[in-house]
Design an enzyme around this catalytic site. Structure first.
Site, mmCIF file in Angstrom:
data_model
loop_
_atom_site.group_PDB
_atom_site.id
_atom_site.type_symbol
_atom_site.label_atom_id
_atom_site.label_comp_id
_atom_site.label_asym_id
_atom_site.label_seq_id
_atom_site.Cartn_x
_atom_site.Cartn_y
_atom_site.Cartn_z
ATOM 1 N N LYS A 13 46.888 44.519 37.823
ATOM 2 C CA LYS A 13 46.716 43.000 38.144
ATOM 3 C C LYS A 13 45.689 42.846 39.259
ATOM 4 O O LYS A 13 45.450 43.778 39.974
ATOM 5 C CB LYS A 13 48.145 42.593 38.578
ATOM 6 C CG LYS A 13 48.614 43.038 39.665
ATOM 7 C CD LYS A 13 50.238 43.004 39.926
ATOM 8 C CE LYS A 13 50.770 43.710 41.391
ATOM 9 N NZ LYS A 13 51.899 43.390 41.467
ATOM 10 N N TYR A 30 28.645 31.950 66.305
ATOM 11 C CA TYR A 30 29.593 30.821 66.397
ATOM 12 C C TYR A 30 30.237 31.073 67.655
ATOM 13 O O TYR A 30 31.072 32.018 67.795
ATOM 14 C CB TYR A 30 30.499 30.558 65.153
ATOM 15 C CG TYR A 30 29.618 30.043 63.997
ATOM 16 C CD1 TYR A 30 28.749 29.058 64.328
ATOM 17 C CD2 TYR A 30 29.512 30.767 62.830
ATOM 18 C CE1 TYR A 30 27.872 28.830 62.812
ATOM 19 C CE2 TYR A 30 29.052 30.606 61.732
ATOM 20 C CZ TYR A 30 28.150 29.439 61.664
ATOM 21 O OH TYR A 30 27.329 29.065 60.596
HETATM 22 C C1 LIG Z 1 52.854 44.870 41.651
HETATM 23 C C2 LIG Z 1 53.658 45.259 40.779
HETATM 24 C C3 LIG Z 1 54.019 46.507 40.554
HETATM 25 C C4 LIG Z 1 53.231 47.785 41.137
HETATM 26 O O1 LIG Z 1 53.648 47.681 42.597
HETATM 27 P P1 LIG Z 1 52.706 48.735 43.495
HETATM 28 O O2 LIG Z 1 53.840 48.893 44.660
HETATM 29 O O3 LIG Z 1 51.445 48.524 43.877
HETATM 30 O O4 LIG Z 1 53.216 50.120 42.787
HETATM 31 C C5 LIG Z 1 55.068 46.933 39.779
HETATM 32 N N1 LIG Z 1 55.960 46.046 39.035
HETATM 33 C C6 LIG Z 1 55.641 44.650 39.431
HETATM 34 C C7 LIG Z 1 56.746 43.713 38.690
HETATM 35 C C8 LIG Z 1 54.545 44.097 40.085
HETATM 36 O O5 LIG Z 1 54.335 42.905 40.339
#
Ligand SMILES: *Cc1c(COP(=O)(O)O)cnc(C)c1O
Length: 391
Positions: free
Chosen positions: A53, A283
């Site tokens: 993601k 800045y």
């Molecule tokens: C982001 C996410 C994961 C992975 O989490 P990590 O801590 O990066 O391994 C797993 N399950 C869900 C529902 C997530 O949103």
């Protein structure tokens, strides 16, 4: 390709044709595959649902997904329907689980692109089921139960009504049941064990109703690394790590597996000048030279995710040494004091994140400066920074 400014030769760019700006994130395919192998070995025989993601945590979803697909995974997980569509358009064939997102109106895209959605509202069952019925098709779905996160997921008190609705839609084939842990990074948290117990109860309850999802998953990185109960093969038979694939451990955790950093963030010097004592930079003139100072301009700023919080605090690597950011980080540029580095010239490579010589900067260090998290630092690397798959 020769650069007009004599930059170190860049690996071939995918999205951009010209090395107009030397700022880029290099993604190591071999480090990613190494991490995948380490995780596979760690959880054997449990298969891996790899989380990609948020543009693969800033690493570039398409190249990461292609690499993981070639490396062998059970499937890929994204947060949003549009992330899944992006991967399908790039030719990814692996199973893609959409973990959340907003589904209303997205069912046609989900069906067209063969995405596997995670459902947790009765309305999801109805609207998805209706579309499939009208098309004369069936689809696999995962169902999320809320066992303590309080976010997405069927509340356990509503599981019965949800299951009754599910049975009314034979178009929906429930292949997975999942939940998300709220405190997996806190070793020994009472809530984690409670969540696993609640999950088992939900699973057994569905079983009694004749609903038998083949895959049950809860383990993010923290649980994958520390909680064998969350991949016991009896209840849980799939893990769902994200961070560990990119070499990220939960904050403050010992590095129990030899994972490697996948992303290195680099740029190059595009301008140099000498300042006199009393001169200021950037800045609001927050930094003043106390000595004759050699200042280098770096073409990276907060629009690239190089935070304004790093102003007058952050460090970058040049010639294998740490050099300090001086003055405010601006939208497109920041400045570093290179007085103590010999023979500096325009075009010299600068490392923002990663290794150079014996020195190393990691995302935890940057996160500390901005009071955030390594995940956030990587996710914030801007869209205009090209990701280059190397090796
Ligand atoms: C982001 C996410 C994961 C992975 O989490 P990590 O801590 O990066 O391994 C797993 N399950 C869900 C529902 C997530 O949103």
């Amino acid at each position: 390709m020769t650069s007009p400014l004599n930059f170190p030769t860049l690996p071939k760019r995918r999205a951009l044709d010209l090395p107009i700006r030397p700022t880029r994130a290099e993604i190591s395919a071999s480090a990613l595959l190494h991490n995948l192998e380490q995780l596979k070995h760690w959880v054997l025989p449990t298969p891996i649902l790899a989380v990609v993601k948020a543009n693969a945590y800033g690493h570039g979803a398409i190249d990461v997904a292609r690499t993981l697909e070639a490396g062998g995974i059970w499937g890929l997980a994204v947060a949003l329907v549009e992330e899944g569509v992006e991967l399908r358009r790039a030719g990814i064939k692996a199973k893609i689980i959409v973990m959340g997102g907003a589904y209303e109106g997205a069912w046609p895209q989900i069906v067209e692109h063969d995405l596997t959605p995670t459902l947790f509202r009765k309305e999801h069952l109805q609207s998805c089921g209706q579309l499939l019925r009208s098309l004369g098709r069936q689809a696999e779905i995962h169902v999320k139960v809320d066992t303590g996160m309080g976010r997405n997921g069927v509340a356990l008190a509503e599981l019965e009504a949800f299951a009754v609705e599910l049975k009314a839609w034979p178009e929906l084939h429930m292949e997975g049941l999942c939940t998300h842990l709220a405190c997996a990074e806190q070793v020994g948290a009472a809530l984690t064990l409670l969540q696993l117990q609640r999950f088992e109860k939900a699973f057994r309850y569905l079983e009694q109703l004749g609903i038998n999802p083949a895959w049950r998953h809860t383990a993010n990185t923290a649980a994958t690394l520390s909680l064998p109960e969350a991949r016991d093969g009896r209840i849980f038979n799939l893990v769902r790590p994200g961070g560990a694939l990119y070499g990220l451990f939960p904050k403050g955790w010992p590095h129990t597996l030899p994972l490697r950093r996948v992303l290195s963030w680099k740029t190059g010097i595009t301008h140099l000048k000498w300042l006199s004592p009393g001169d200021s930079v950037s800045y609001d003139a927050t930094w003043k030279a106390e000595r004759k100072t050699h200042v280098a301009t770096l073409p990276v700023g907060y629009a690239d995710g190089f935070g304004r919080e790093y102003s007058n605090k952050g460090e970058v690597l040049l010639d294998g040494k740490r050099v300090k950011i001086i003055g405010r980080v601006a939208m497109d540029f920041c400045l570093v004091d290179v007085t103590d580095v010999e023979a500096v010239s325009v075009g010299d490579e600068v490392v923002l994140l990663g290794e150079q010589g014996a020195e190393c900067l990691d995302a935890d260090g940057l996160a500390e400066l901005s009071n955030s998290l390594h995940y956030e630092v990587l996710c914030s690397i801007g869209a205009r920074v090209p990701r280059l798959l190397v090796e």
